[in-house]
Scaffold this active site. Structure first.
Site, PDB file in Angstrom:
ATOM      1  CD  GLU A  77      -2.790  -0.731   2.633  1.00 59.11           C
ATOM      2  OE1 GLU A  77      -2.968   0.445   3.008  1.00 59.11           O
ATOM      3  OE2 GLU A  77      -3.289  -1.708   3.220  1.00 59.11           O
TER       4      GLU A  77
ATOM      5  CG  ASP B 275      -4.230   3.490   3.097  1.00 58.31           C
ATOM      6  OD1 ASP B 275      -5.467   3.381   3.162  1.00 58.31           O
ATOM      7  OD2 ASP B 275      -3.496   3.500   4.100  1.00 58.31           O
TER       8      ASP B 275
ATOM      9  CD  GLU C  44      -8.383   3.303   4.628  1.00 61.65           C
ATOM     10  OE1 GLU C  44      -7.585   2.547   5.222  1.00 61.65           O
ATOM     11  OE2 GLU C  44      -8.017   4.230   3.885  1.00 61.65           O
TER      12      GLU C  44
END
Length: 229
Positions: A104, A134, A191
């Protein structure tokens, strides 16, 4: 390293774990990184990768195919092939499959040289690694960065997730991201999930991968118990 699970809502199982840097006193990644000088950043990045692979090889159940997600700093990578040597050596030494490793990079880190980042991603894919962007939607480049190159996966930032069950505007933005990702054949992960309501709205929108405190908080050098959804 602490580990936080990534949950697959379709398969109803853990898809993988993100390895998160922690200080010995529980300090978060930002606080730890703030103490790393620029001349130490490359060594620190390499040591974190090796430690994450070593722990994952010991902690991950051998019968399960789980992804290990490792964060890296593009500015710490001076030459992609050379910087992968420690990763490749660690994977071989600890018998950890390279196809299970995901790297990431965060949109919150300003990327001045997109060509350099493209070279990194190309080299990582050549070795069978998965690549992920991310904090998507909360950083410097947004859609412009996505137009320059396409990672395998994007993680929608928690600022767009928070309160999405009561925000038509946030739902519209996320729907737009999903449409673009679908056209580019990019997997989407949400997330920062903290409530069941957020999870249900996003699952209904078509997202299958999730990460956040509602499922489990990171656990230091162990795999935490995961809430079944």
């Amino acid at each position: 390293m602490a580990f936080q699970p990534i949950y697959d809502a379709v398969e109803q199982r853990v898809w993988g774990y993100e390895a998160l840097v922690r200080g010995m006193g529980g300090e978060g990644a930002f606080e730890v990184l703030s103490k790393v000088s620029p001349d130490q950043m490359y060594r620190f990045d390499q040591d974190c990768r090796t430690k994450a692979i070593e722990l994952a090889a010991r902690l991950f159940p051998a019968e399960e195919e789980l992804k290990l997600s490792i964060n890296f700093l593009p500015k710490a990578v001076y030459e992609p092939a050379a910087c992968l040597r420690a990763t490749l050596n660690a994977a071989r030494r600890f018998s950890f499959p390279m196809s299970s490793i995901m790297f990431e990079f965060t949109e919150n880190e300003e990327v001045r040289d997109t060509g350099h980042l493209t070279n990194i991603i190309t080299e990582y894919r050549r070795h069978g690694f998965t690549t992920a962007l991310d904090d998507f939607g909360a950083g410097y480049a947004g859609l412009g960065l996505l137009a320059d190159f396409q990672p395998d996966l994007i993680k929608i930032d928690m600022k767009l997730i928070r309160g999405i069950d009561t925000s038509p505007a946030r739902r519209a933005v996320v729907d737009g991201i999903l449409a673009i990702a679908g056209d580019l054949d990019i997997t989407v992960l949400a997330e920062g999930i903290e409530t069941e309501q957020e999870f249900e709205v996003l699952k209904e929108s078509g997202i299958r991968l999730f990460q956040g405190y509602w499922f489990a908080k990171p656990a230091f050098e162990e795999l935490p118990q995961v809430r079944a959804a």
